[in-house]
Structure formats: C-alpha cells, structure tokens
Design an enzyme around this catalytic site. Sequence first.
Site, PDB file in Angstrom:
ATOM      1  CG  ASP A  16     -23.518 -67.334 -20.942  1.00  0.00           C
ATOM      2  OD1 ASP A  16     -22.903 -67.291 -20.128  1.00  0.00           O
ATOM      3  OD2 ASP A  16     -23.147 -67.520 -21.894  1.00  0.00           O
ATOM      4  CG  HIS A  33     -15.235 -59.600 -16.735  1.00  0.00           C
ATOM      5  ND1 HIS A  33     -15.248 -60.154 -15.317  1.00  0.00           N
ATOM      6  CD2 HIS A  33     -13.970 -59.801 -16.991  1.00  0.00           C
ATOM      7  CE1 HIS A  33     -14.092 -60.748 -15.085  1.00  0.00           C
ATOM      8  NE2 HIS A  33     -13.322 -60.657 -15.969  1.00  0.00           N
ATOM      9  N   GLY A  86     -22.309 -69.453 -18.036  1.00  0.00           N
ATOM     10  CA  GLY A  86     -21.153 -69.450 -17.670  1.00  0.00           C
ATOM     11  C   GLY A  86     -20.378 -68.441 -16.942  1.00  0.00           C
TER      12      GLY A  86
END
Lengths: 216, 216
Positions: free
Chosen positions: A140, A108, A142
Amino acid sequence: MLRVVVLASGRGSNLEALLRAIDAGRCHAAVVAVAGDKPEAHALELARQRGIATHCVPFRRAARGAWDTELAEAVAEAEPELVVLAGFMRLLGPAFLDRFTGRVLNVHPSLLPAFPGLSAPAQTLAAGVRLAGCTVHLVDGGVDSGAILAQAAVPVLPGDDEATLHARIQREEHALLPGVVDAIARGALSLTTTGPRWVAAPVAAGVLRSPDLGTR
Amino acid sequence: MLRVVVLASGRGSNLEALLRAIDAGRCHAAVVAVAGDKPEAHALELARQRGIATHCVPFRRAARGAWDTELAEAVAEAEPELVVLAGFMRLLGPAFLDRFTGRVLNVHPSLLPAFPGLSAPAQTLAAGVRLAGCTVHLVDGGVDSGAILAQAAVPVLPGDDEATLHARIQREEHALLPGVVDAIARGALSLTTTGPRWVAAPVAAGVLRSPDLGTR
C-alpha cells in the site's frame, strides 16, 4: 498460468527462486516481464538470459510522479495479473499503485509489523530478539504496511551477524514467495477488491522456540 | 535450587506451569513466595494450597511509590535470586526495580517488540499477522521493553478469536517460562550486571510458516 511481472533492484535471488519453483511445477505462474530501476541489476540479466522481457526505468527523484507513471506503463504492457516486488528498493507512488490496486506483493525480511523499512536484519539483531523471519504482504502507500499474506519465522542463532541472519531469512523468502504466488494462481488466496482472503489455507502447525528449551 | 518469587494478579496459570515443571524435575528452582496486588487472585490461593508463603499488597494509585516499596519489602523478605512476573498486571516503579536490578523476568503474549502492552493477542489479531507468539524478557522501566531472553512462535489459524489465539500462546508460555527459569538455575543463562548472556543455549532449528505453503 498466472501472469506475473517482477520488479527487482538487486541480484534477483527471489526472482530466481520464483523461476525455479515455476520450472519445477511448484508454482503455476509465468513471469512475463521483469522491470527494474537499475540497469546493472543482476535480476535484469537473469531475465534476459531466460528470454523474459525486461524494462529498466532509472529512478528520477526530480520527476517522481513521472517515474511512477513510466514504470507503470512498462509493467502494464505485459498485462500482469500480479506484480511482485522482489528486492525492489524504491517506494512506489500512487501513479503506480492505483493502477494495480491490491495486486502488488512485496517480500520483506522481518516478522512485520516489527522492523519495517531498510536493513531489517540489522534492526532485528540490534533489538536482540530471538526469532526473526520474513513476510509476504500487499503493498500500500506506506512502508511495509500493507495486508499480511504469509509469514515464516526462523531463529536468531548465537554468533549471527547481519549476513548469516539475512541468508537464513532469505532461504525462507525463497520458499514463501513462490508458495504465495502459487496460492494466488490456484485460487487458494483470493485478492478481492475488499482485500486478500485465504479460501483454502494449508494450516500451519507446531511451534518454533529460540532457544529450544524443550517441551513442557 | 534457585530461589524464585512469583508476582501474579490473575488465575496463575504460569505459576502453575512453573510449579509443575519443578515437581517434574524439569526446572531446578523453588518458588519461595508468591506476591500479588489482588486479594482474590487465584494465584495466591494456589500458593496457599501448596504451603507457599503469600503476600498481598493491594495497589494504591495515590501512593504509587509507597506501594512499590512495600511490595519490594515483601518480596525481599523471601530472599529471591529471581523475581518472575507471571500475569502481573501492574507496572513496577524504580522503588521496586532498583532493588532487583536485572533479576526480574516477565512473560508477554506477543513476539516483542511487536504488540507490547495490554491485550497483545487482540492487537495481534487486529494487525492481521500470521504468526503470533510469546516472549520472556527482563523487566526495565518501560512497557515490555527489557532485554529479550527467549521467544516462541505459533501460527494464527483461520477462525481464531482472541480466546483461541491467547490459549495457543499461553501453552507456549507454560513451556518457555519454566525453561528460562531452569536455564538460569543451571547457569546456561547468566544474568550478569552488564545484561543477560546465554552461556550454553540449546540451538533452535527449523522454521515455522503460516500458512504452511510447503518446502522449496
């Protein structure tokens, strides 16, 4: 050789960096398949050119769970030890993640937990911070919220726009992601059922200051 | 010489770093007064030993606005061009901030906007990030939310606890804060009415990776 499946939606610059690191002997892994959600993604073309198996499972919003399952099936066929999201622009649901628990990585373009989600370099510029960076983390349920494995910081420079900053961040993604994959391959980073654990982490040293106001 | 008033609640290690940088000719400023909210703060003792004027205005929760005003009066007496919060553990209200708009700096032990508020090093460890750091920013009405002026990143190392990480961060605070104050004194950083503007920022270079997984 660690068996890796790469998921990509875009031009595949992280896939390319991973393949180069493998070719150069700097990453003891093999990309056994590349899967994507967009038929036109350059990442899939890149894989085809190298004779790597490709799977394209176009995203279906109306059949979200079925899409996750179909993608998981395609990935599972390649029997990966690790799944790497390299510019993959879809959130993966439980039907996918439960199948590869704790073995899905993402890269990211921010120093998480700052600036999760879309357009992280633009968020970074808008916030007026002086240091940007990238993060390799486990995926995960989220948004960019899984356990952090490695990070790299770069300065935001005077005159930066989204493109120049993103390019500087991506150069570090291209070093960090193969480095983490290699660490997993060599056992330096262990993805245990209770979470990731660095067994032998090369210690980071130094400091990065922006602006560079000198030493004390 | 830029006239600086320092506000401190604690042992005053950032005040000490600032005074050392001034003594060494690395920071073209003068600390003309030190103010605090705790009579026993070591920072006040440090100032007294050096013959710097001190003001202690013990915090009064029941008379919050009056406390802000009294503290502002004490600080204003020293006619500062810059107010530096160096380990000052109270939020300043409008009665204080409106008097020194855009000329109040704080140093915070995290890479803001991550981990604002209290116990930033503990928050940093709990989040499992690999890079920590500090931020010098302007103070506005929020919690560590003002415009960012400069940042420094350091690695989180294996075995770190709150004390070891905080010490590593503080070493960088002690370099960054005097550097920013000096930049303001020399006009390299201009605190204009429309916000801070770096006129001549020494460009930061390089990258900091944690763990240090090598170059691409």
